[in-house]
Design an enzyme around this catalytic site. Structure first.
Site, short mmCIF file in Angstrom:
data_model
loop_
_atom_site.label_atom_id
_atom_site.label_comp_id
_atom_site.label_asym_id
_atom_site.label_seq_id
_atom_site.Cartn_x
_atom_site.Cartn_y
_atom_site.Cartn_z
N ARG A 136 56.85 -0.32 12.97
CA ARG A 136 55.30 -1.42 12.90
C ARG A 136 54.39 -1.02 11.74
O ARG A 136 54.42 -1.52 10.49
CB ARG A 136 54.40 -1.56 13.63
N TYR A 271 59.44 -28.80 42.09
CA TYR A 271 59.33 -29.20 40.85
C TYR A 271 61.10 -28.97 40.84
O TYR A 271 61.72 -27.25 41.19
CB TYR A 271 59.00 -28.93 39.62
N CYS A 318 54.46 -23.76 40.23
CA CYS A 318 54.09 -24.63 39.71
C CYS A 318 52.56 -24.08 38.31
O CYS A 318 52.38 -22.63 38.61
CB CYS A 318 53.55 -25.62 40.04
N MET A 319 52.04 -24.80 37.89
CA MET A 319 50.81 -24.17 36.74
C MET A 319 49.62 -23.97 38.09
O MET A 319 49.07 -23.09 37.66
CB MET A 319 49.90 -25.61 35.75
N ASP A 320 49.91 -24.23 38.65
CA ASP A 320 47.57 -24.12 39.34
C ASP A 320 48.50 -24.02 40.93
O ASP A 320 47.50 -23.57 42.02
CB ASP A 320 46.90 -25.06 39.60
#
Length: 388
Positions: A136, A271, A318-320
Site C-alpha cells: 500500500r 420491497y 429498508c433504509m429506516d
C-alpha cells in the site's frame, strides 16, 4: 439529546467491558518490553474515540494510533496527553500543525518526507513506514541496504525528527501455512531493513510490527509496540480463529418494536416481494435500517433477539426499517426492546456473527453503525463520555 431518538435506536458502549478487554490484552504482553498502543481511528471503530481514549489514559496507556490529521487533532483537543501516531499518509501542508500539536507523522517515501521537510518551519516527529509485502504505502524493503539508505536520507532532512519505523502484516489473521510463512517473511524483511538502518547510524525509539492479529497469533517481543485495534472492542481479527484471550464485545445495538401485524398466506413483506408468507405469520417491524448501518446484504439472513428469543428477519431491509417473524414468540408488542447486536438472556448476536452472514468482517459492521445512532455509554466513569 432528545429522548425520542434514544427510544428509536441506540448503540450501547460498555466501558467496563472495554476495560476488561484492555487488561486481558495487557496481560498477554507478558514480557513487559512490548507496550500497548491503542488504535482508536475511525471514531474508535465506531465506539467513540474520546471516551475510550480517556479510559485508556486512566489505565496507563501513553500511545495512540489514528488514521489522519483530523482524528489526531480531535484526540489532542479532547485532552489526550499521550503520543499520537497517524498511521497513514500525512499531507505535507499539515507539517506545522502536526509539530505544534506534538503529533507523530508517518512518512511513506523519500519524496513525501522531502515535501514535509519543505513545508515544516519546526521539527516534525516522524515514523517511517516500511513496505514488506502489503504494497500500500512505505519504503520498499526488498533491498535492505537501499531501504536503509532511503531512511538515512529522510533522517538527514531539515525539520524531520525520525523516532520510529514500522510495517504492517498482510495475512497475520490467517493460520494457513502459506500465510504464516508470508508473515514471517515480512517480519524478517522488516528486521533486516531496521538492522541495516541502524548500521547507517539511525537510532529508533520505536520499532513496531504487531497489529491485533499478529499480537494474538505471531507475538514477537522485538516489536516495541502492539498496535491493538479490533481486539480492544471484543471482536476477532478473523472470525473463524480461536482467540488465546477472553474478550467481550463492547458495543450492543438495540432498537424497539414499532408495530406488530399479522400477514396471511400469499401476503408479501417489504420491497421486491422477496418474502411471501406461507401461512398466517406475526410480523414485528423495527425502526432500524441500512441508514443506521445495518447491512442491507443481511435481508432475509439475519436475526434479532426479542423477549429473549431469536426472531428471523423477513423481506428486504429498508433504509429506516426492517421486519422480523415473531410468530413463535408470545406477547410481542410495540415498544418491546429489540437486540440486533448484543446479549438478551441466553441469546447473543455479535458483530462478527453479522459479518460472517454477509461475507465481511466485524470491523466493517461496527465502523458502519452510522452517526445518527446515538452512542450511550454504560459502566465506567461516566465523566469519560459527558460530551458525546
Amino acid at each position: 439529546m432528545k429522548k425520542e431518538f434514544l427510544d428509536r435506536i441506540r448503540a450501547e458502549i460498555d466501558l467496563d467491558a472495554a476495560e476488561r478487554n484492555f487488561m486481558e490484552l495487557k496481560g498477554f504482553l507478558y514480557d513487559g518490553f512490548t507496550k500497548p498502543a491503542c488504535v482508536i481511528k475511525a471514531d474508535g471503530y465506531g465506539h467513540g474515540d474520546l471516551p475510550l481514549m480517556r479510559l485508556y489514559r486512566k489505565l496507563g496507556v501513553d500511545f495512540f494510533c489514528v488514521s489522519n490529521t483530523a482524528e489526531a487533532l480531535r484526540l489532542r483537543d479532547g485532552g489526550c496527553t499521550g503520543d499520537i501516531l497517524i498511521l497513514g499518509w500525512c499531507c505535507p501542508d499539515d507539517a506545522d500543525i502536526l509539530a505544534e500539536n506534538d503529533i507523530i507523522c508517518t512518512v511513506v517515501s523519500v519524496e513525501n518526507a522531502a515535501e514535509l521537510s519543505k513545508k515544516a518551519s519546526k521539527p516534525v516527529r516522524v515514523h517511517i513506514k516500511a513496505n514488506t509485502g502489503m504494497n500500500r504505502i512505505g519504503l520498499n524493503t526488498g533491498d535492505a541496504e537501499q531501504c536503509a539508505a532511503e531512511a538515512a536520507k529522510i533522517a538527514a532532512m531539515p525539520n524531520i525528527s525520525v523516532e520510529g519505523i514500522f510495517t504492517h502484516f498482510a495475512a497475520a489473521d490467517s493460520r494457513l501455512e502459506k500465510d504464516i510463512a508470508f508473515t514471517e517473511e515480512q517480519k524478517l524483511k522488516f528486521l533486516d531493513a531496521v538492522n541495516a538502518a541502524e548500521r547507517h547510524g539511525l537510532k529508533f525509539k520505536q520499532v513496531h510490527f504487531l497489529n491485533s492479529a499478529a499480537t494474538m497469533y505471531s507475538y514477537d517481543s522485538r516489536s516495541t509496540l502492539a498496535r491493538l485495534g479490533i481486539v480492544l472492542y471484543g471482536l476477532r481479527p478473523a472470525y473463524s480463529l480461536h482467540m488465546p484471550v477472553v474478550l467481550e464485545p463492547v458495543m450492543s445495538l438495540k432498537t424497539v418494536v414499532s408495530q406488530v401485524k399479522t400477514v396471511h398466506k400469499g401476503d408479501s413483506v417489504s420491497y421486491g416481494r422477496t418474502y411471501v408468507a406461507d401461512g398466517d405469520r406475526v410480523i414485528a417491524t423495527v425502526p432500524c435500517g441500512y441508514a443506521d448501518g445495518y447491512p442491507r446484504l443481511l435481508s432475509g439472513n439475519c436475526e434479532a433477539i426479542i423477549r429473549g428469543k431469536r426472531a428471523k428477519g423477513v423481506g428486504r431491509i429498508c433504509m429506516d426499517q426492517m421486519m422480523f417473524d415473531v410468530t413463535k414468540i408470545d406477547g410481542v408488542s410495540a415498544g418491546d426492546e429489540v437486540t440486533l447486536i448484543g446479549r438478551d438472556g441466553s441469546n447473543t448476536i455479535t458483530a462478527d456473527d453479522l459479518a460472517e452472514a454477509c461475507g465481511t468482517i466485524g470491523y466493517e459492521i461496527v465502523c458502519g453503525i452510522s452517526k445518527r445512532v446515538p452512542r450511550v455509554y454504560i459502566g465506567g466513569d461516566q465523566s469519560d463520555s459527558d460530551d458525546e
